[in-house]
Design an enzyme around this catalytic site. Sequence first.
Site, PDB file in Angstrom:
ATOM      1  N   ASP A   1      -1.018  -5.714   0.052  1.00  0.00           N
ATOM      2  CA  ASP A   1      -0.929  -6.964  -0.717  1.00  0.00           C
ATOM      3  C   ASP A   1      -0.673  -6.659  -2.200  1.00  0.00           C
ATOM      4  O   ASP A   1      -0.518  -7.581  -3.004  1.00  0.00           O
ATOM      5  CB  ASP A   1      -2.163  -7.858  -0.501  1.00  0.00           C
ATOM      6  CG  ASP A   1      -3.447  -7.241  -1.038  1.00  0.00           C
ATOM      7  OD1 ASP A   1      -3.445  -6.041  -1.397  1.00  0.00           O
ATOM      8  OD2 ASP A   1      -4.463  -7.970  -1.091  1.00  0.00           O
ATOM      9  N   SER A   2      -0.585  -5.363  -2.554  1.00  0.00           N
ATOM     10  CA  SER A   2      -0.088  -4.964  -3.875  1.00  0.00           C
ATOM     11  C   SER A   2       1.307  -5.543  -4.078  1.00  0.00           C
ATOM     12  O   SER A   2       1.799  -5.629  -5.210  1.00  0.00           O
ATOM     13  CB  SER A   2      -0.047  -3.434  -3.992  1.00  0.00           C
ATOM     14  OG  SER A   2       0.551  -2.855  -2.845  1.00  0.00           O
TER      15      SER A   2
ATOM     16  N   ASP B   1      -1.600  -5.592   5.450  1.00  0.00           N
ATOM     17  CA  ASP B   1      -2.796  -5.817   4.627  1.00  0.00           C
ATOM     18  C   ASP B   1      -3.166  -7.297   4.701  1.00  0.00           C
ATOM     19  O   ASP B   1      -2.353  -8.166   4.330  1.00  0.00           O
ATOM     20  CB  ASP B   1      -2.436  -5.431   3.182  1.00  0.00           C
ATOM     21  CG  ASP B   1      -3.630  -4.981   2.389  1.00  0.00           C
ATOM     22  OD1 ASP B   1      -4.752  -4.957   2.940  1.00  0.00           O
ATOM     23  OD2 ASP B   1      -3.435  -4.640   1.205  1.00  0.00           O
TER      24      ASP B   1
ATOM     25  N   LYS C   1      -5.273  -4.057   7.774  1.00  0.00           N
ATOM     26  CA  LYS C   1      -6.273  -3.512   6.842  1.00  0.00           C
ATOM     27  C   LYS C   1      -7.004  -4.677   6.200  1.00  0.00           C
ATOM     28  O   LYS C   1      -6.396  -5.722   5.924  1.00  0.00           O
ATOM     29  CB  LYS C   1      -5.599  -2.666   5.756  1.00  0.00           C
ATOM     30  CG  LYS C   1      -6.582  -2.171   4.702  1.00  0.00           C
ATOM     31  CD  LYS C   1      -5.945  -1.195   3.737  1.00  0.00           C
ATOM     32  CE  LYS C   1      -5.270  -1.827   2.550  1.00  0.00           C
ATOM     33  NZ  LYS C   1      -6.145  -2.692   1.714  1.00  0.00           N
TER      34      LYS C   1
ATOM     35  N   GLU D   1     -10.442  -5.529   3.265  1.00  0.00           N
ATOM     36  CA  GLU D   1     -11.307  -4.950   2.241  1.00  0.00           C
ATOM     37  C   GLU D   1     -12.772  -5.329   2.479  1.00  0.00           C
ATOM     38  O   GLU D   1     -13.062  -6.439   2.916  1.00  0.00           O
ATOM     39  CB  GLU D   1     -10.880  -5.455   0.855  1.00  0.00           C
ATOM     40  CG  GLU D   1      -9.475  -5.047   0.464  1.00  0.00           C
ATOM     41  CD  GLU D   1      -9.068  -5.547  -0.926  1.00  0.00           C
ATOM     42  OE1 GLU D   1      -9.907  -6.158  -1.625  1.00  0.00           O
ATOM     43  OE2 GLU D   1      -7.892  -5.326  -1.296  1.00  0.00           O
TER      44      GLU D   1
ATOM     45  N   GLU E   1     -10.676   3.821  -2.363  1.00  0.00           N
ATOM     46  CA  GLU E   1      -9.887   3.631  -3.590  1.00  0.00           C
ATOM     47  C   GLU E   1     -10.762   3.798  -4.831  1.00  0.00           C
ATOM     48  O   GLU E   1     -11.814   3.158  -4.958  1.00  0.00           O
ATOM     49  CB  GLU E   1      -9.224   2.240  -3.587  1.00  0.00           C
ATOM     50  CG  GLU E   1      -8.418   1.983  -4.860  1.00  0.00           C
ATOM     51  CD  GLU E   1      -7.467   0.803  -4.790  1.00  0.00           C
ATOM     52  OE1 GLU E   1      -7.327   0.218  -3.697  1.00  0.00           O
ATOM     53  OE2 GLU E   1      -6.872   0.480  -5.835  1.00  0.00           O
TER      54      GLU E   1
HETATM   55  O1  KIV Z   1      -2.388  -3.299  -1.370  1.00  0.00           O
HETATM   56  C1  KIV Z   1      -2.254  -2.067  -1.371  1.00  0.00           C
HETATM   57  O2  KIV Z   1      -1.183  -1.519  -1.627  1.00  0.00           O
HETATM   58  C2  KIV Z   1      -3.426  -1.264  -1.055  1.00  0.00           C
HETATM   59  C3  KIV Z   1      -3.334   0.203  -1.310  1.00  0.00           C
HETATM   60  C4  KIV Z   1      -3.478   0.439  -2.748  1.00  0.00           C
HETATM   61  C5  KIV Z   1      -4.315   0.967  -0.517  1.00  0.00           C
HETATM   62  O3  KIV Z   1      -4.418  -1.782  -0.653  1.00  0.00           O
END
Ligand code: KIV
Length: 291
Positions: free
Chosen positions: A57-58, A96, A126, A128, A195
């Site tokens: 989600d970056s 994510d 993924k 968090e 992280e």
């Molecule tokens: O969103 C993302 O790119 C991430 C990575 C930094 C692990 O969660």
Amino acid sequence: MSTTTVFPATSSRKKVTTLALRQKKERGEPISMLTAYDYPTALIMDQAGMDSILVGDSLGMVVLGYENTLPVTMEDMLHHCRAVARGAKAALLIGDMPFMSYQASVEEAVRNAGRFLQNGGMDAVKLEGGHERVEAVKAIVAAGIPVLGHLGLTPQSVNQLGGFRAQGKTAATAKRLLEDAFLLEEAGCFGIVLESVPARLAELISHKISIPTIGIGAGVGCDGQVLVTHDLLGLFERFTPKFVKQYADLHEQMRNAFTEYMADVQAKSFPGPEHSVEMKDEEWEELLKSL
Ligand code: KIV
């Protein structure tokens, strides 16, 4: 444009599974993971032999230009997941889960996780968080969806954490991180992203749990490494975290290419004859005669 690099054919590589990542940890072989958000990047990464691609989600910051990851929606994620899935056939693909797609209820978490596989072409998701996510992780895993955990600096909690800052730097917070890692393993996660945590804490966690840890700003003692690709390529100029190693300066290279293109357009040196389509002289003559 140089085209000298020859990559192994994508189809010659076996599909990477969560089991394969676990076996790599057991053999002491580091796991490689990067983020991707589009077809060409995913294709190149897959050809290069990347173990896993995370559609992070970056995306919100490095592609969509938001201040942080909070505005990213399920629809944003699925759109980019599908593009990545069209490009990468062998790497393990992880989607994510964006902010508020799994926090409100376990049912919503399972349904949204399912969409990543059903509508996004992903192999896993993924999310968090630690102890507060155990029920969601268990339910998603029970639905047959592999889950990668994410501990330490969890960007979706940026407001709660008081900014993008390293975590687990005191004995008490480090102990909580280790406990959370055990809980995620027990809940069924196939791996955990660590992280921005102290390198020796990440190494300790990696030794204590049997599932792979993937570090980002967590030192070399993790079982694998992940970076945001735009940071690695020098494409995101707003800021570069201390833990990033920049392998290219694409920002500079792209700006130079755009400037050169504009100069060529102004000078009428582009397009040249080699970039233009021609027609046969007799066709041209016939056209002129007909006018
Ligand atoms: O969103 C993302 O790119 C991430 C990575 C930094 C692990 O969660």
